[in-house]
Design a protein around this motif. Sequence first.
Motif, mmCIF file in Angstrom:
data_model
loop_
_atom_site.group_PDB
_atom_site.id
_atom_site.type_symbol
_atom_site.label_atom_id
_atom_site.label_comp_id
_atom_site.label_asym_id
_atom_site.label_seq_id
_atom_site.Cartn_x
_atom_site.Cartn_y
_atom_site.Cartn_z
ATOM 1 N N THR A 94 0.921 -1.384 0.026
ATOM 2 C CA THR A 94 0.079 0.029 -0.036
ATOM 3 C C THR A 94 0.898 1.155 0.073
ATOM 4 O O THR A 94 2.171 1.192 0.382
ATOM 5 N N CYS A 95 0.256 2.626 -0.384
ATOM 6 C CA CYS A 95 1.205 3.596 -0.694
ATOM 7 C C CYS A 95 1.484 4.330 0.402
ATOM 8 O O CYS A 95 2.604 5.059 0.547
ATOM 9 N N GLN A 96 0.880 4.295 1.816
ATOM 10 C CA GLN A 96 1.367 4.614 3.206
ATOM 11 C C GLN A 96 1.115 6.201 3.039
ATOM 12 O O GLN A 96 1.712 6.907 3.889
ATOM 13 N N GLN A 97 0.534 6.897 2.208
ATOM 14 C CA GLN A 97 0.303 8.289 2.045
ATOM 15 C C GLN A 97 -0.872 8.678 1.756
ATOM 16 O O GLN A 97 -1.320 9.928 1.902
ATOM 17 N N CYS A 98 -1.825 7.863 1.344
ATOM 18 C CA CYS A 98 -3.316 8.379 1.002
ATOM 19 C C CYS A 98 -4.065 8.522 2.162
ATOM 20 O O CYS A 98 -3.624 7.926 3.285
ATOM 21 N N PRO A 99 -5.180 9.276 2.380
ATOM 22 C CA PRO A 99 -6.177 9.116 3.463
ATOM 23 C C PRO A 99 -6.548 7.914 3.999
ATOM 24 O O PRO A 99 -6.399 7.792 5.118
ATOM 25 N N ALA A 100 -6.855 6.906 3.265
ATOM 26 C CA ALA A 100 -7.038 5.655 3.725
ATOM 27 C C ALA A 100 -5.936 5.042 4.603
ATOM 28 O O ALA A 100 -5.916 4.555 5.831
ATOM 29 N N CYS A 101 -4.789 5.219 3.973
ATOM 30 C CA CYS A 101 -3.614 4.512 4.619
ATOM 31 C C CYS A 101 -3.119 5.252 5.912
ATOM 32 O O CYS A 101 -2.943 4.570 6.969
ATOM 33 N N LEU A 102 -3.524 6.651 5.832
ATOM 34 C CA LEU A 102 -2.792 7.497 7.038
ATOM 35 C C LEU A 102 -3.863 7.198 7.996
ATOM 36 O O LEU A 102 -3.639 7.414 9.161
ATOM 37 N N LEU A 108 -8.065 -0.170 2.292
ATOM 38 C CA LEU A 108 -8.775 0.650 1.375
ATOM 39 C C LEU A 108 -7.976 1.395 0.518
ATOM 40 O O LEU A 108 -8.577 2.211 -0.332
ATOM 41 N N CYS A 109 -6.828 1.326 0.427
ATOM 42 C CA CYS A 109 -5.700 2.087 -0.415
ATOM 43 C C CYS A 109 -5.835 1.891 -1.894
ATOM 44 O O CYS A 109 -5.938 0.934 -2.564
ATOM 45 N N PRO A 110 -6.187 3.157 -2.522
ATOM 46 C CA PRO A 110 -6.665 3.022 -3.965
ATOM 47 C C PRO A 110 -5.259 2.466 -4.837
ATOM 48 O O PRO A 110 -5.668 2.460 -5.973
ATOM 49 N N ARG A 111 -4.131 2.689 -4.056
ATOM 50 C CA ARG A 111 -3.189 2.355 -5.030
ATOM 51 C C ARG A 111 -2.457 0.997 -4.503
ATOM 52 O O ARG A 111 -1.314 0.929 -4.910
HETATM 53 ZN ZN LIG Z 1 -2.608 4.299 0.411
#
Ligand SMILES: [Zn+2]
Length: 344
Positions: A94-102, A108-111
């Motif tokens: 997962t990206c660790q940067q999007c609102p879901a990850c944070l 739910l990470c879209p990336r």
């Molecule tokens: Zn993410």
Amino acid sequence: MKAVYIEAHGGPEVLTFGERPDPDVGPTEVKIKVNASALNRLDLYTRAGERGLQREFPPPLILGGDCAGEVIEAGEQVAGLKAGDRVVVNPKITCQQCPACLAGNDHLCPRARFMGSATDGSYAEIAVMPAVNVHAIADEVSYEQAAAVPTTFLPVWNILVRRGQLKSWETVLVLSASAGVGTAAIQVAKHVIGARVIATTSTPEKAAKAKELGADEVINYNEEDITERVRALTDGGVDMVVDHVGADFFAKAFSSLKPGGRYGICGATTGLRTELHLGLLFSRQIEVFGAFMGTKEDMRQIVAVLNRGTIHPVVDRVFPLEEAAAAHRAMEETNFFGKLLLKP
Ligand SMILES: [Zn+2]
């Protein structure tokens, strides 16, 4: 290093065993000597280019997600892992940067991407993964057992523990006990939560194994009607269903729920489309929800119970890495109980 890769989509014959360059390790990544790699349906879909997984070649792609092994090298910014550590890998990146990850909702990470599908995977002697996807395992846990964990236990944990919140006084119906997800669901429901477990399967031999894992009752769906048998075994139906098989069993399992029941779906190996009786959905106040893998926190919790010996992942067979095509054929034949593994 030796690896199994594809240069085109197709059947098991496109799996090539050969030489690939050793992967480089980035500052936040961990380089792992792979000791066991577990097969998943995703590997078959990626190989075949099905279910939206077509890709451009070249470059070749090394398949494989779930794996366990020994850390060879940790990137300079990695904390908590070092060379020599025994580890298991969560293959969902997962990206660790999007609102879901944070927000801690990284499921739910879209990336989100998968090791072995979007990036080179674990059908190899060496694999590289972000450190946040790598967890230390206890000495008592074998590499084979650890490799069998992530993709089977993450959706089960998502459904039973986090979303469904199954309770010890409740009853759960686990469909198709012999697949990896089924064996995981029985163990989590029984040994982690302490619920009553009714499982379904297709042969007396598989039924006996399901009971060994912790199922209280097993329904042979070739001989008995699932809904009728559940009604006979319960007071008005089950509280929850864990479904990873989809179309073939949805109607029977849905009718097995009591009012207010929860229906968690994490796979649809028998078919993607089914009919939903909307009248029953609202009048019986049923909740139907989908689960796709889980969060990094789910994985941390799973590894904790794995390290305590509460769960025992089921391994059916271990193939040498060079026999990956035979392992894929075995998975397509669905004649196994538990996970199929590759060993480099
Ligand atoms: Zn993410």
